[in-house]
Design an enzyme around this catalytic site. Structure first.
Site, PDB file in Angstrom:
ATOM      1  N   ASN A 110      10.871  -0.127  62.999  1.00  0.00           N
ATOM      2  CA  ASN A 110      10.951  -1.416  62.297  1.00  0.00           C
ATOM      3  C   ASN A 110       9.661  -1.592  61.486  1.00  0.00           C
ATOM      4  OD1 ASN A 110      11.160  -4.067  61.486  1.00  0.00           O
ATOM      5  ND2 ASN A 110      10.859  -4.945  63.527  1.00  0.00           N
ATOM      6  N   TRP A 111       9.771  -1.383  60.199  1.00  0.00           N
ATOM      7  CA  TRP A 111       8.574  -1.467  59.347  1.00  0.00           C
ATOM      8  C   TRP A 111       8.123  -2.920  59.156  1.00  0.00           C
ATOM      9  CZ3 TRP A 111       8.969   2.416  54.629  1.00  0.00           C
ATOM     10  CH2 TRP A 111       8.959   3.730  55.105  1.00  0.00           C
ATOM     11  N   LYS A 112       8.955  -3.865  59.521  1.00  0.00           N
ATOM     12  CA  LYS A 112       8.665  -5.284  59.246  1.00  0.00           C
ATOM     13  C   LYS A 112       8.323  -5.438  57.755  1.00  0.00           C
ATOM     14  CE  LYS A 112       6.974  -5.568  63.926  1.00  0.00           C
ATOM     15  NZ  LYS A 112       6.377  -6.401  64.942  1.00  0.00           N
ATOM     16  N   HIS A 138      15.512 -10.269  66.321  1.00  0.00           N
ATOM     17  CA  HIS A 138      14.119  -9.884  66.601  1.00  0.00           C
ATOM     18  C   HIS A 138      13.332 -11.156  66.931  1.00  0.00           C
ATOM     19  CE1 HIS A 138      10.027  -8.462  66.060  1.00  0.00           C
ATOM     20  NE2 HIS A 138      10.497  -7.232  66.218  1.00  0.00           N
ATOM     21  N   GLU A 193      12.655  -6.270  74.300  1.00  0.00           N
ATOM     22  CA  GLU A 193      11.326  -6.364  73.718  1.00  0.00           C
ATOM     23  C   GLU A 193      10.610  -7.593  74.291  1.00  0.00           C
ATOM     24  OE1 GLU A 193      11.067  -4.163  69.748  1.00  0.00           O
ATOM     25  OE2 GLU A 193      11.703  -6.190  69.300  1.00  0.00           O
ATOM     26  N   SER A 229       4.774  -2.319  71.560  1.00  0.00           N
ATOM     27  CA  SER A 229       3.563  -1.476  71.563  1.00  0.00           C
ATOM     28  C   SER A 229       3.808  -0.055  72.072  1.00  0.00           C
ATOM     29  CB  SER A 229       2.441  -2.149  72.354  1.00  0.00           C
ATOM     30  OG  SER A 229       2.071  -3.374  71.736  1.00  0.00           O
ATOM     31  N   GLY A 286       3.381  -5.927  69.173  1.00  0.00           N
ATOM     32  CA  GLY A 286       2.243  -5.944  68.259  1.00  0.00           C
ATOM     33  C   GLY A 286       0.928  -6.324  68.927  1.00  0.00           C
TER      34      GLY A 286
HETATM   35  C1  PEP Z   1       8.802  -4.640  67.055  1.00  0.00           C
HETATM   36  O1  PEP Z   1       8.421  -5.281  66.092  1.00  0.00           O
HETATM   37  O2  PEP Z   1      10.000  -4.612  67.324  1.00  0.00           O
HETATM   38  C2  PEP Z   1       7.813  -3.943  67.870  1.00  0.00           C
HETATM   39  C3  PEP Z   1       8.193  -3.449  69.006  1.00  0.00           C
HETATM   40  O3  PEP Z   1       6.532  -3.893  67.370  1.00  0.00           O
HETATM   41  P1  PEP Z   1       5.310  -3.044  67.985  1.00  0.00           P
HETATM   42  O4  PEP Z   1       5.821  -1.660  68.280  1.00  0.00           O
HETATM   43  O5  PEP Z   1       4.276  -3.055  66.915  1.00  0.00           O
HETATM   44  O6  PEP Z   1       4.871  -3.753  69.225  1.00  0.00           O
END
Ligand code: PEP
Length: 246
Positions: free
Chosen positions: A13-15, A91, A163, A208, A169
């Site tokens: 997920n590049w956001k 999300h 998640e 993360s 993040g």
């Molecule tokens: C996400 O945005 O779905 C995510 C898991 O981000 P990160 O890996 O940066 O924690």
């Protein structure tokens, strides 16, 4: 990694990150893996830039409406024209920052499934819920909202990403045991609706994940891959994570 029957899936997920150069790098350098399904979810303006990519494309969001006065939104048919196969729905950043409550998330999952796309339904608790010991109730309410709108068949057609919000993040990963515990709970909940589909649905962990912790997380019985944010922006890290899933 293990002898699970489910094919692993790793989605990046590049956001709101990336540019044309990153798109070109991924198309050129990300190696094809036959034993892992790899999905890249870039910002929607880059979807059509991924011609002849060796991985699948996902969108980060979708409208539950088919067309009309919904400024800034994209419909499932538009995403299909961009060769999208997967859509991230619910999300935590959409839930928190864009007011997407459980009922809205559920209607989006329904729209995605009806369009023949695969939803990656995100669930997971904030820190205060974990600290108060209410994780299972919280996640169950998120799942129940979808089941009430989509019928039990959604389990055969969806991917679910657990998640924990406190791990997204933040660099603070759930321990493999913490993640496995919730994954097992989700699978058990789904089994009450559709026992055989609950065994085949892929459950991803997100929060993360990086090249160092992916192996241990993906080795857990009910973790079938990951939804990766920050580490999906670096080809070497993302490649290592995909390899950890294989
Ligand atoms: C996400 O945005 O779905 C995510 C898991 O981000 P990160 O890996 O940066 O924690």
């Amino acid at each position: 990694m293990n002898n699970k029957i489910r094919k692993p899936l790793v989605a990046g997920n590049w956001k709101m990150n990336g540019n044309n150069e990153l798109v070109r790098d991924f198309v050129k350098c990300l190696e094809k893996t036959s034993d892992v399904d790899v999905v890249i979810c870039p910002p929607s303006c880059y979807l059509t830039a991924f011609e002849q990519a060796q991985f699948s494309l996902g969108a980060q969001n979708v409208s539950s409406f088919t067309s009309g006065a919904h400024t800034g939104e994209l419909s499932t048919s538009m995403l299909k024209e961009c060769k999208v196969s997967y859509v991230i729905v619910g999300h935590s950043e959409r839930r928190e920052n864009h007011g997407e409550a459980n009922d809205i998330v559920a209607s989006k999952v329904k729209a995605v499934i009806e369009a023949g796309l695969v939803p990656i339904l995100c669930v997971g608790e904030p820190l205060e819920v974990r600290e108060s010991g209410q994780v299972f109730d919280f996640v169950k309410a998120q799942l129940d909202a979808v089941a009430s709108v989509c019928s039990n068949t959604y389990i055969e057609l969806a991917v679910i990403a657990y998640e924990p919000i406190w791990a997204i993040g933040t660099g603070k990963t759930a321990s493999p045991e913490q993640a496995q515990e919730v994954h097992a709970f989700i699978r058990k909940e789904l089994a009450q609706l559709n026992a055989s589909a609950a065994q085949s649905i892929r459950l991803l962990y997100g929060g993360s994940v990086n090249a160092s912790n992916a192996n241990e997380l993906f080795a857990q019985n009910d973790i079938d891959g990951g939804l990766i944010g920050g580490a999906s922006l670096k080809i070497e890290d993302f490649t290592a994570i995909c390899q950890a899933a294989s």
